[in-house]
Structures are given as C-alpha cells and as structure tokens.
Motif scaffolding. Structure first.
Motif: not given
Length: 52
Positions: A33-52
């Motif tokens: 969901p667009a409103d999902w946040v990081c369960p650890v720190c509460g960051a938004s989806k836009t703060d995530f990057e694909p794992e390299s």
C-alpha cells in the motif's frame, strides 16, 4: 527483489512480507500500500531502494 530502507537498513523481503503490518508473504514491494512504512523506523516507501 528485496528492497532496503535507506534510513535504517531494514530489508523488505517479498518472500516474508511484513506480517506485523498485515502484509502477506509473497507481496511484492510494488504491491505494498502507498501508506506502508518501514516497520523499524517509519520511513516511507520512497526511502527504499532495490537491494544491489
């Protein structure tokens, strides 16, 4: 593909989902969901990057 929170380093793994947030295993990052946040720190989806 796994995604990493650029704030705290939490890794979202679609194979595991995020059961504490009601996200079932097998849910891709794009399908969270667009409103999902990081369960650890509460960051938004836009703060995530694909794992390299």
């Amino acid at each position: 593909m796994r995604y990493v929170c650029s704030i705290c380093g939490y890794v979202y793994d679609p194979a595991e989902g995020d059961p504490d947030s009601g996200i079932e295993a097998g849910t891709s990052f794009e399908d969270l969901p667009a409103d999902w946040v990081c369960p650890v720190c509460g960051a938004s989806k836009t703060d995530f990057e694909p794992e390299s």
